[in-house]
Write a protein that holds these residues in place. Sequence first.
Motif, short mmCIF file in Angstrom:
data_model
loop_
_atom_site.label_atom_id
_atom_site.label_comp_id
_atom_site.label_asym_id
_atom_site.label_seq_id
_atom_site.Cartn_x
_atom_site.Cartn_y
_atom_site.Cartn_z
N GLY A 1 -0.04 14.94 -1.17
CA GLY A 1 0.20 14.06 -0.03
C GLY A 1 0.05 12.58 -0.37
O GLY A 1 0.50 11.72 0.38
N LEU A 2 -0.57 12.29 -1.52
CA LEU A 2 -0.68 10.88 -1.94
C LEU A 2 0.58 10.56 -2.75
O LEU A 2 0.67 10.83 -3.95
N THR A 3 1.56 9.99 -2.06
CA THR A 3 2.90 9.87 -2.64
C THR A 3 3.30 8.43 -2.94
O THR A 3 4.39 8.19 -3.45
N ARG A 4 2.44 7.48 -2.56
CA ARG A 4 2.81 6.06 -2.71
C ARG A 4 1.76 5.34 -3.53
O ARG A 4 0.55 5.48 -3.27
N CYS A 5 2.22 4.52 -4.46
CA CYS A 5 1.31 3.83 -5.37
C CYS A 5 1.44 2.32 -5.22
O CYS A 5 2.51 1.77 -5.45
N PHE A 6 0.37 1.67 -4.85
CA PHE A 6 0.34 0.20 -4.77
C PHE A 6 -0.60 -0.29 -5.88
O PHE A 6 -1.76 0.09 -5.92
N TYR A 7 -0.09 -1.14 -6.75
CA TYR A 7 -0.86 -1.53 -7.94
C TYR A 7 -1.62 -2.83 -7.76
O TYR A 7 -1.22 -3.71 -7.00
N ALA A 8 -2.72 -2.93 -8.51
CA ALA A 8 -3.49 -4.18 -8.62
C ALA A 8 -4.02 -4.21 -10.05
O ALA A 8 -3.57 -3.43 -10.90
N ASP A 9 -4.95 -5.07 -10.32
CA ASP A 9 -5.39 -5.20 -11.72
C ASP A 9 -6.83 -4.75 -11.97
O ASP A 9 -7.16 -4.32 -13.05
N ILE A 10 -7.71 -4.88 -11.00
CA ILE A 10 -9.11 -4.47 -11.20
C ILE A 10 -9.56 -3.59 -10.04
O ILE A 10 -8.90 -3.55 -8.99
N GLY A 11 -10.69 -2.94 -10.23
CA GLY A 11 -11.18 -2.04 -9.20
C GLY A 11 -11.42 -2.73 -7.86
O GLY A 11 -11.00 -2.25 -6.80
N SER A 12 -12.09 -3.88 -7.91
CA SER A 12 -12.39 -4.59 -6.65
C SER A 12 -11.11 -4.93 -5.90
O SER A 12 -11.08 -4.86 -4.66
N ALA A 13 -10.10 -5.30 -6.64
CA ALA A 13 -8.82 -5.65 -5.99
C ALA A 13 -8.23 -4.42 -5.31
O ALA A 13 -7.64 -4.51 -4.22
N ALA A 14 -8.39 -3.25 -5.94
CA ALA A 14 -7.89 -2.02 -5.32
C ALA A 14 -8.62 -1.75 -4.00
O ALA A 14 -8.02 -1.33 -3.01
N VAL A 15 -9.93 -2.00 -4.01
CA VAL A 15 -10.71 -1.80 -2.78
C VAL A 15 -10.23 -2.77 -1.69
O VAL A 15 -10.05 -2.38 -0.54
N GLU A 16 -10.00 -4.02 -2.07
CA GLU A 16 -9.48 -4.99 -1.10
C GLU A 16 -8.16 -4.49 -0.51
O GLU A 16 -7.92 -4.57 0.69
N VAL A 17 -7.30 -3.99 -1.37
CA VAL A 17 -5.99 -3.49 -0.93
C VAL A 17 -6.17 -2.35 0.08
O VAL A 17 -5.55 -2.34 1.15
N ALA A 18 -7.05 -1.41 -0.26
CA ALA A 18 -7.24 -0.25 0.62
C ALA A 18 -7.79 -0.69 1.99
O ALA A 18 -7.34 -0.20 3.04
N LEU A 19 -8.75 -1.61 1.98
CA LEU A 19 -9.32 -2.08 3.25
C LEU A 19 -8.26 -2.78 4.09
O LEU A 19 -8.11 -2.51 5.29
N LYS A 20 -7.52 -3.67 3.45
CA LYS A 20 -6.49 -4.42 4.18
C LYS A 20 -5.39 -3.49 4.69
O LYS A 20 -4.90 -3.62 5.80
N MET A 21 -5.00 -2.56 3.85
CA MET A 21 -3.92 -1.63 4.22
C MET A 21 -4.31 -0.76 5.41
O MET A 21 -3.51 -0.51 6.31
N SER A 22 -5.58 -0.30 5.37
CA SER A 22 -6.04 0.54 6.48
C SER A 22 -6.03 -0.26 7.77
O SER A 22 -5.46 0.16 8.79
N PHE A 23 -6.63 -1.45 7.74
CA PHE A 23 -6.64 -2.31 8.92
C PHE A 23 -5.21 -2.58 9.41
O PHE A 23 -4.89 -2.47 10.60
N HIS A 24 -4.35 -2.90 8.46
CA HIS A 24 -2.98 -3.30 8.78
C HIS A 24 -2.17 -2.11 9.34
O HIS A 24 -1.30 -2.29 10.19
N TYR A 25 -2.48 -0.92 8.85
CA TYR A 25 -1.83 0.28 9.40
C TYR A 25 -2.11 0.39 10.90
O TYR A 25 -1.21 0.58 11.71
#
Length: 460
Positions: free
Chosen positions: A115-139
């Motif tokens: 079910g995890l079919t989409r990949c959004f890239y970043a460069d470091i772990g913290s940036a991935a966490v920022e992406v996930a938080l923002k994406m969830s809020f934005h959803y």
Amino acid sequence: MSIEPTPYQNATNQSISERDLRHVWHPCTQMKDHQWLPMIPIRSGKGVWLEDFDGNRYIDAVSSWWVNLFGHTHPYIASAVKNQLDTLEHVIFGGFTHEPVVKLSERLVKLAPKGLTRCFYADIGSAAVEVALKMSFHYWYNTGKRKKTRFITLGNSYHGETLGALAVGDVELYKETYQPLLMTPITAPSPDCYFREEGESWEAYSLRQCEAMEALMAKHHEEVCAVIVEPLIQCAGSMRMYHPAYLTRLRALCNHYGIHLIADEIAVGFGRTGTLFACEQAHITPDFMCLSKGLTGGFLPLAVVMTTDTVYDAFYDEYSTLKAFLHSHSYTGNPLACSAALATLDLFEQSPVLERNRELAAHMAKATEHFRDHPHVAEVRQTGMVLAIEMVKDKASRTAYPWQERRGLRVYQHALKHQALLRPLGSVVYFMPPYVISESEIDQLAQVAWDGVQLATLGG
Ligand code: PMP
């Protein structure tokens, strides 16, 4: 004229560290410590071994902050990166793409929980966490749930050090000073089994901790975007561990209350816990899974947030609706890093890595069995390829050593003199080695750790 880079001539530990200390500011370090604590300049690495400029060797028992999977300078990964270097080093990732990232995304989707079919890239772990938080809020924002602005986190959790990631973490040492800058999460008690009652199983304790989580969800679900967790091991939080049943129950609770689940597998992904991803042990698919560290075998910085079509679709619309996720980092999806990641996945395919890890994990358990009887060891705990030994001042009451005593540092110093890089977290000595470590190297680590613990706990 030579075009070869100049090799270090006549360099020694002392000459390099003196130059270092004139200009370099190191992470997670009180730089003044280096008035008496030697900086270790590393000349080269091979397999589990690091070598300094004076010819001393060290087993990298912590996989260089948990990134390395198959040993340093692994020839297969190195050659994949070298090939990529001559083809394409980097390209802007907005509007452009390249083959390594396409291949990597296809392979990650096949390997990740279904079910995890989409990949959004970043460069470091913290940036991935920022992406996930923002994406969830934005959803939730895009789907009209605009009251959802908060996150639930676990006590003792760690998700990185950029401001958003720091805010959803709970390790006081890293966070306290910056409190005035941080958003306020809702903190649920950790399922950390160190605190289970005598005779209580990991499973029973972890499940018991779900009750408090459920109460918080029942109260706050209308304002909560997501729960963020480190599946199975709270690594920076002293390698505290819990049972997969907690995650299974958490997934059900998130479904029930309409809250996303963010699995931060940055440290535990790629086989550390015994399965390729820790979530597999709970048979769950999170809404977001953050990966980094081992993703490139420890060669290059790369991170990815994997998510579902449901999330992706909530952003997919005409430009004028302004629903797009306009987050970007310069080095997003770097081709060199992707080539290292592809080679890393090849190595998982080419040999039965997880099976071999089970043997190594069993050996680690055996080699450290006797620590349980040490008068200043409260617990030896293990999940897969991560084993932690918790030193305490008083065993019966589990009274911790005051942090000011820096007992772990004594183990670190002892280990450096005996061919090992052990870097305890507070009073917790742990092994999280590259998967190419041998049984005899594990024995060597266990011996160094034992002598280190003996020394560190002298004087009560
Ligand atoms: N999440 C977890 C669980 C981590 O262990 C770490 C790093 N130790 C991070 C996030 C942050 O990753 P990075 O240091 O690459 O920013």
